[in-house]
Design a protein around this motif. Structure first.
Motif, PDB file in Angstrom:
ATOM      1  N   THR A  96       0.830  -1.208   0.000  1.00  0.00           N
ATOM      2  CA  THR A  96       0.000   0.000   0.000  1.00  0.00           C
ATOM      3  C   THR A  96       0.861   1.253   0.000  1.00  0.00           C
ATOM      4  N   ILE A  97       1.932   1.221   0.785  1.00  0.00           N
ATOM      5  CA  ILE A  97       2.856   2.356   0.831  1.00  0.00           C
ATOM      6  C   ILE A  97       3.527   2.552  -0.522  1.00  0.00           C
ATOM      7  N   LEU A  98       4.082   1.468  -1.068  1.00  0.00           N
ATOM      8  CA  LEU A  98       4.855   1.558  -2.303  1.00  0.00           C
ATOM      9  C   LEU A  98       3.984   1.867  -3.520  1.00  0.00           C
ATOM     10  N   ARG A  99       2.714   1.529  -3.443  1.00  0.00           N
ATOM     11  CA  ARG A  99       1.829   1.792  -4.587  1.00  0.00           C
ATOM     12  C   ARG A  99       1.773   3.283  -4.901  1.00  0.00           C
ATOM     13  N   ARG A 100       1.990   4.108  -3.884  1.00  0.00           N
ATOM     14  CA  ARG A 100       1.944   5.562  -4.094  1.00  0.00           C
ATOM     15  C   ARG A 100       3.124   6.077  -4.909  1.00  0.00           C
ATOM     16  N   THR A 101       4.108   5.210  -5.157  1.00  0.00           N
ATOM     17  CA  THR A 101       5.224   5.632  -6.007  1.00  0.00           C
ATOM     18  C   THR A 101       4.805   5.687  -7.476  1.00  0.00           C
ATOM     19  N   GLY A 102       3.711   5.000  -7.816  1.00  0.00           N
ATOM     20  CA  GLY A 102       3.271   4.952  -9.204  1.00  0.00           C
ATOM     21  C   GLY A 102       4.017   3.943 -10.047  1.00  0.00           C
ATOM     22  N   LEU A 103       4.886   3.149  -9.441  1.00  0.00           N
ATOM     23  CA  LEU A 103       5.652   2.145 -10.188  1.00  0.00           C
ATOM     24  C   LEU A 103       4.767   0.961 -10.538  1.00  0.00           C
TER      25      LEU A 103
ATOM     26  N   ARG B  45       6.661  -5.709  -6.777  1.00  0.00           N
ATOM     27  CA  ARG B  45       6.970  -7.045  -6.249  1.00  0.00           C
ATOM     28  C   ARG B  45       8.456  -7.190  -5.970  1.00  0.00           C
ATOM     29  N   ARG B  46       9.280  -6.717  -6.881  1.00  0.00           N
ATOM     30  CA  ARG B  46      10.728  -6.806  -6.707  1.00  0.00           C
ATOM     31  C   ARG B  46      11.190  -5.952  -5.531  1.00  0.00           C
TER      32      ARG B  46
ATOM     33  N   SER C 223      10.532  -7.616  -2.093  1.00  0.00           N
ATOM     34  CA  SER C 223      11.566  -8.596  -1.753  1.00  0.00           C
ATOM     35  C   SER C 223      12.843  -7.910  -1.302  1.00  0.00           C
ATOM     36  N   ALA C 224      13.225  -6.850  -2.007  1.00  0.00           N
ATOM     37  CA  ALA C 224      14.454  -6.127  -1.664  1.00  0.00           C
ATOM     38  C   ALA C 224      14.350  -5.493  -0.282  1.00  0.00           C
ATOM     39  N   LEU C 225      13.196  -4.940   0.049  1.00  0.00           N
ATOM     40  CA  LEU C 225      13.031  -4.275   1.336  1.00  0.00           C
ATOM     41  C   LEU C 225      13.022  -5.266   2.490  1.00  0.00           C
ATOM     42  N   TYR C 226      12.381  -6.400   2.295  1.00  0.00           N
ATOM     43  CA  TYR C 226      12.420  -7.432   3.342  1.00  0.00           C
ATOM     44  C   TYR C 226      13.862  -7.877   3.603  1.00  0.00           C
ATOM     45  N   SER C 227      14.614  -8.106   2.532  1.00  0.00           N
ATOM     46  CA  SER C 227      16.014  -8.521   2.687  1.00  0.00           C
ATOM     47  C   SER C 227      16.849  -7.430   3.338  1.00  0.00           C
ATOM     48  N   CYS C 228      16.561  -6.184   2.985  1.00  0.00           N
ATOM     49  CA  CYS C 228      17.276  -5.033   3.523  1.00  0.00           C
ATOM     50  C   CYS C 228      17.169  -4.984   5.049  1.00  0.00           C
ATOM     51  N   VAL C 229      16.025  -5.403   5.576  1.00  0.00           N
ATOM     52  CA  VAL C 229      15.819  -5.398   7.030  1.00  0.00           C
ATOM     53  C   VAL C 229      16.273  -6.721   7.651  1.00  0.00           C
ATOM     54  N   ARG C 230      15.881  -7.815   7.046  1.00  0.00           N
ATOM     55  CA  ARG C 230      16.038  -9.132   7.660  1.00  0.00           C
ATOM     56  C   ARG C 230      17.505  -9.525   7.862  1.00  0.00           C
TER      57      ARG C 230
ATOM     58  N   VAL D 194      19.869   3.955   0.415  1.00  0.00           N
ATOM     59  CA  VAL D 194      20.278   3.796  -0.984  1.00  0.00           C
ATOM     60  C   VAL D 194      19.147   3.183  -1.812  1.00  0.00           C
ATOM     61  N   LEU D 195      18.464   2.205  -1.237  1.00  0.00           N
ATOM     62  CA  LEU D 195      17.354   1.576  -1.944  1.00  0.00           C
ATOM     63  C   LEU D 195      16.231   2.580  -2.202  1.00  0.00           C
ATOM     64  N   LEU D 196      15.926   3.397  -1.213  1.00  0.00           N
ATOM     65  CA  LEU D 196      14.877   4.400  -1.390  1.00  0.00           C
ATOM     66  C   LEU D 196      15.293   5.469  -2.408  1.00  0.00           C
ATOM     67  N   ASP D 197      16.581   5.818  -2.406  1.00  0.00           N
ATOM     68  CA  ASP D 197      17.079   6.734  -3.442  1.00  0.00           C
ATOM     69  C   ASP D 197      16.863   6.134  -4.830  1.00  0.00           C
ATOM     70  N   GLY D 198      17.137   4.836  -4.945  1.00  0.00           N
ATOM     71  CA  GLY D 198      16.940   4.146  -6.223  1.00  0.00           C
ATOM     72  C   GLY D 198      15.499   4.141  -6.662  1.00  0.00           C
ATOM     73  N   ILE D 199      14.574   3.993  -5.705  1.00  0.00           N
ATOM     74  CA  ILE D 199      13.159   4.048  -6.038  1.00  0.00           C
ATOM     75  C   ILE D 199      12.785   5.418  -6.584  1.00  0.00           C
ATOM     76  N   GLU D 200      13.321   6.461  -5.974  1.00  0.00           N
ATOM     77  CA  GLU D 200      13.024   7.807  -6.454  1.00  0.00           C
ATOM     78  C   GLU D 200      13.519   8.014  -7.887  1.00  0.00           C
ATOM     79  N   VAL D 201      14.679   7.447  -8.188  1.00  0.00           N
ATOM     80  CA  VAL D 201      15.197   7.542  -9.556  1.00  0.00           C
ATOM     81  C   VAL D 201      14.284   6.785 -10.511  1.00  0.00           C
ATOM     82  N   ALA D 202      13.847   5.585 -10.105  1.00  0.00           N
ATOM     83  CA  ALA D 202      12.956   4.781 -10.950  1.00  0.00           C
ATOM     84  C   ALA D 202      11.643   5.497 -11.202  1.00  0.00           C
ATOM     85  N   MET D 203      11.156   6.217 -10.223  1.00  0.00           N
ATOM     86  CA  MET D 203       9.893   6.962 -10.367  1.00  0.00           C
ATOM     87  C   MET D 203      10.022   8.032 -11.454  1.00  0.00           C
ATOM     88  N   LYS D 204      11.196   8.620 -11.589  1.00  0.00           N
ATOM     89  CA  LYS D 204      11.408   9.671 -12.590  1.00  0.00           C
ATOM     90  C   LYS D 204      11.540   9.079 -13.990  1.00  0.00           C
ATOM     91  N   VAL D 205      12.041   7.855 -14.059  1.00  0.00           N
ATOM     92  CA  VAL D 205      12.257   7.203 -15.352  1.00  0.00           C
ATOM     93  C   VAL D 205      10.946   6.718 -15.950  1.00  0.00           C
TER      94      VAL D 205
END
Length: 260
Positions: free
Chosen positions: A146-153, A159-160, A163-170, A248-259
């Protein structure tokens, strides 16, 4: 010690997880002194204190003042019990609470999960190869999506990222939890272990600086010094790894949102 969940009877496990069957309330006769929830709570308390190695139906029965056999009326086996423990523990993680934006909400979700793992380190021993498919497991997942859906990706990208965020924490949380457990298991503090071993580095490798110049340069720049000497070095490093990888992962998401 890796433990695989979802190994019990599928129908019984799913019915217990989703509470479509209530063996503790459907039986005729006097009201029983046990319930599924009491058994699961006792099992979680044992796992929190002793890890998965200390968990058994007998140990749970002893804690409740009952025999192991008395538990099987409510929970068919240890396999189903593990599923129930895992999902009930996840109930501590609240559902989605919208904040200032997707990034700050993701950080809050990740920090909540980090704290949860360190409260219940046994959860990190439960392999992700066999998801439990319980309601609270889905609540945590639904919150993140629900949170990530607001990125518009696109959904595939979401889905990817999940998985990355769970691994980032776990994975860093696992290191922090193991660091906390190390002294208890080995009987040796981090400082005692480090100084006992590192003292011999110059002896066994007098040319260490020449062989490992980049590491030696980092040491000279005090890159390995931590802010709090009272907390395990490895635990602090794990926390820093979690924070920087998340950023770094969140920075990457912001870049993906612009692309896109």
């Amino acid at each position: 010690m890796v433990v695989y969940a979802a190994q019990g009877d599928p129908q019984k496990s799913m019915a217990l997880l989703w509470r479509t069957a209530s063996p503790d309330t459907e039986r005729p006769g006097p009201k029983p002194g046990l319930s599924v929830d009491l058994i699961v709570d006792a099992a979680i308390t044992i796992a929190d204190a002793e890890g998965m190695a200390g968990l058994s139906m007998r140990a749970v029965g002893d804690r409740l003042g009952r025999t192991a056999m008395a538990l099987y009326t409510y929970v068919p086996s240890k396999s189903e019990l593990l599923d129930l423990m895992y999902d009930k523990a996840l109930a501590e993680l609240a559902g989605f609470r919208e904040g200032d934006g997707w990034r700050s909400d993701t950080v809050r979700w990740a920090n909540d999960l980090w704290d949860f793992y360190l409260r219940h380190p046994w959860v990190l021993q439960v392999s992700q190869a066999r998801p439990v498919l319980g309601p609270h497991e889905y609540v945590v997942l639904e919150s993140l999506v629900t949170i990530l859906r607001r990125t518009g990706l696109r959904p595939v990208m979401l889905r990817r990222l999940v998985s990355a965020l769970y691994s980032c924490v776990r994975e860093p949380a696992r290191t922090a939890a193991e660091s906390r457990l190390a002294e208890k298991v080995t009987g040796q503090s981090d400082d005692e272990w480090w100084y006992a071993r590192s003292a011999f580095l110059k002896e066994v490798s007098p040319d260490f600086a020449e062989r490992f110049p980049t590491l030696s340069w980092m040491e000279g720049e005090q890159a390995f010094r931590m802010a709090d000497e009272t907390v395990s070095y490895l635990e602090q490093e794990a926390r820093e790894a979690f924070e920087i990888s998340l950023a770094v992962l969140l920075d990457g998401i912001e870049v993906a949102m612009k692309v896109e």
